[in-house]
Write a protein that holds these residues in place. Structure first.
Motif, PDB file in Angstrom:
ATOM      1  N   MET A 162      10.212 -14.367  -2.500  1.00 20.03           N
ATOM      2  CA  MET A 162       8.491 -14.275  -3.473  1.00 20.03           C
ATOM      3  C   MET A 162       8.017 -13.979  -1.649  1.00 20.03           C
ATOM      4  O   MET A 162       6.980 -14.641  -1.600  1.00 20.03           O
ATOM      5  N   PRO A 163       7.480 -13.186  -0.971  1.00 26.55           N
ATOM      6  CA  PRO A 163       7.399 -13.487   0.470  1.00 26.55           C
ATOM      7  C   PRO A 163       5.791 -13.069   0.189  1.00 26.55           C
ATOM      8  O   PRO A 163       4.961 -12.357  -0.881  1.00 26.55           O
ATOM      9  N   TRP A 164       4.546 -13.725   0.782  1.00 25.28           N
ATOM     10  CA  TRP A 164       3.753 -13.251   1.745  1.00 25.28           C
ATOM     11  C   TRP A 164       2.501 -13.980   0.460  1.00 25.28           C
ATOM     12  O   TRP A 164       1.108 -14.029   0.314  1.00 25.28           O
ATOM     13  N   PHE A 165       2.777 -14.498  -0.684  1.00 18.78           N
ATOM     14  CA  PHE A 165       1.702 -14.458  -1.906  1.00 18.78           C
ATOM     15  C   PHE A 165       0.959 -15.685  -1.708  1.00 18.78           C
ATOM     16  O   PHE A 165       1.180 -16.728  -1.077  1.00 18.78           O
ATOM     17  N   PRO A 166      -0.339 -15.638  -2.092  1.00 16.52           N
ATOM     18  CA  PRO A 166      -1.216 -14.896  -2.263  1.00 16.52           C
ATOM     19  C   PRO A 166      -1.823 -13.077  -1.524  1.00 16.52           C
ATOM     20  O   PRO A 166      -2.198 -12.614  -2.557  1.00 16.52           O
ATOM     21  N   ARG A 167      -0.733 -12.990  -0.457  1.00 16.16           N
ATOM     22  CA  ARG A 167      -1.229 -12.079  -0.061  1.00 16.16           C
ATOM     23  C   ARG A 167      -0.455 -10.672  -0.501  1.00 16.16           C
ATOM     24  O   ARG A 167       0.528 -11.127  -0.935  1.00 16.16           O
ATOM     25  N   GLN A 168      -0.656  -9.832   0.573  1.00 15.82           N
ATOM     26  CA  GLN A 168       0.318  -8.495  -0.287  1.00 15.82           C
ATOM     27  C   GLN A 168       1.857  -8.675  -0.081  1.00 15.82           C
ATOM     28  O   GLN A 168       2.220  -8.149   1.423  1.00 15.82           O
ATOM     29  N   ALA A 169       2.627  -8.284  -0.620  1.00 15.33           N
ATOM     30  CA  ALA A 169       4.027  -8.557   0.071  1.00 15.33           C
ATOM     31  C   ALA A 169       4.147  -6.638   0.055  1.00 15.33           C
ATOM     32  O   ALA A 169       4.893  -6.759   1.055  1.00 15.33           O
ATOM     33  N   GLY A 170       3.159  -5.968  -0.633  1.00 14.94           N
ATOM     34  CA  GLY A 170       4.497  -4.823  -1.378  1.00 14.94           C
ATOM     35  C   GLY A 170       5.970  -4.765  -2.276  1.00 14.94           C
ATOM     36  O   GLY A 170       6.060  -3.130  -0.778  1.00 14.94           O
ATOM     37  N   ALA A 171       5.688  -4.938  -2.612  1.00 12.02           N
ATOM     38  CA  ALA A 171       6.487  -5.443  -3.383  1.00 12.02           C
ATOM     39  C   ALA A 171       7.470  -4.036  -3.972  1.00 12.02           C
ATOM     40  O   ALA A 171       8.038  -3.633  -4.585  1.00 12.02           O
ATOM     41  N   TYR A 172       6.752  -3.602  -4.173  1.00 12.98           N
ATOM     42  CA  TYR A 172       6.834  -1.767  -5.176  1.00 12.98           C
ATOM     43  C   TYR A 172       6.938  -1.008  -4.291  1.00 12.98           C
ATOM     44  O   TYR A 172       6.205  -0.100  -4.104  1.00 12.98           O
TER      45      TYR A 172
END
Length: 317
Positions: free
Chosen positions: A90-100
């Motif tokens: 669950m990278p970067w949360f709450p910053r943008q990870a861009g998993a989509y």
């Protein structure tokens, strides 16, 4: 690379397929080829301008924090993972990870190796939901054997994992859910279930040590009503709406505790969760899998409620 982006806040229709530049990993980061991405309620809220929109700022941005995929490239200094490793996180949360998207980059220690017994869809269903349940029950509440734990929305993405983790910790687990999901939840370890459509939970539940509130005060004052089921010194953790100053004050005045909570990346906890999965103690449930280009439909499905477990996007063909 392919991705799903939005140019404005709004309903599911604002999500649109785009092509953007593939990111490159910085030192200590990995580039992960995304096979599957989880869809969570915070995604829907952020898309509409709430949730983590205050962190991400105004669109355009790419949603998603749950990732399962394969390490494509490692940055300088990475020693915990190698190219070809199957990972989830669950990278970067709450910053943008861009998993989509087809690729993401993030610090290597925000990922761990995927449990080999799980496919990528199942692994993508886990990080945010399982870490939420873990950090509430293990780190915040420090649940001990024999304690009574009430999980609101027990059949949902976080809820069904919270039931399993609480049971693993030795708790007596009570869940609220529609009657049609009771048999399934008993199979996950729930000891007692309440059909919230038939009775008020506070009329039938008593002496609870920990309430994991996955509904919040925004729906029928669930958080405030949950104070009525706690025993003296009991703990309420409201996840979706957080613990407002009014709720904190009310809880304290009545001899209870309430804690604000927001999940955060935790590779160490994900590794422990993977061990529980390998031992058959935890298993994710997937309601439906959508292709990446149908992210809007996935959001509509989750917004419709009553999903059993998680919604997942299949990113790789």
């Amino acid at each position: 690379m392919r991705a799903i982006s939005q140019d404005t806040f709004g309903g599911p229709e604002v999500l649109r397929p785009v092509r953007v530049e593939r990111p490159e990993p910085l030192p200590t980061e990995v580039l992960v080829r995304v096979v599957s991405a989880g869809v969570n309620p915070v995604d829907l809220k952020t898309r509409a301008g709430a949730g983590m929109a205050g962190v991400l700022g105004n669109p355009p941005f790419i949603l998603g924090w749950d990732v399962s995929g394969v390490v494509e490239k490692t940055g300088f200094g990475v020693c915990s993972l190698e190219v070809g490793d199957e990972v989830y996180g669950m990278p970067w949360f709450p910053r943008q990870a861009g998993a989509y998207a087809e690729f993401v980059t993030a610090p290597s220690r925000q990922f761990v190796r995927k449990p080999p017994s799980l496919g990528h869809d199942e692994a993508a269903a886990l990080p945010l939901a399982a870490l939420t349940a873990w950090q509430v029950l293990v780190d915040t509440a420090r649940v001990a054997p024999g304690q009574r734990v009430l999980v609101h929305a027990a059949a949902g993405g976080v809820g069904h994992l919270a039931v399993q983790i609480a049971k693993h910790l030795g708790a007596y687990v009570i869940g609220t859910a529609r009657a049609g999901k009771h048999e399934w939840l008993r199979g996950l370890g729930a000891d007692e279930l309440v059909d919230y459509t038939a009775v008020r939970f506070e009329d039938v539940v008593r002496d609870v040590d920990v309430v994991v509130d996955l509904v919040g005060d925004g729906h029928d004052a669930t958080s405030t009503r949950s104070l009525d089921v706690l025993r003296p010194g009991g703990l309420l953790v409201p996840v979706p709406s957080g613990a407002s100053p009014d709720l904190l004050g009310t809880a304290e005045a009545r001899g209870f505790r309430a804690r604000a909570f927001l999940v955060e990346p935790d590779g160490s906890a994900l590794a422990q969760i993977a061990e529980l999965i390998a031992g058959g103690r935890i298993a994710p449930e997937i309601e439906e899998v959508f292709p990446l280009d149908e992210a809007a439909a996935a959001h509509e499905r989750l917004a419709g409620g009553r999903a059993k477990g998680k919604i997942v996007l299949r990113v790789a063909p």
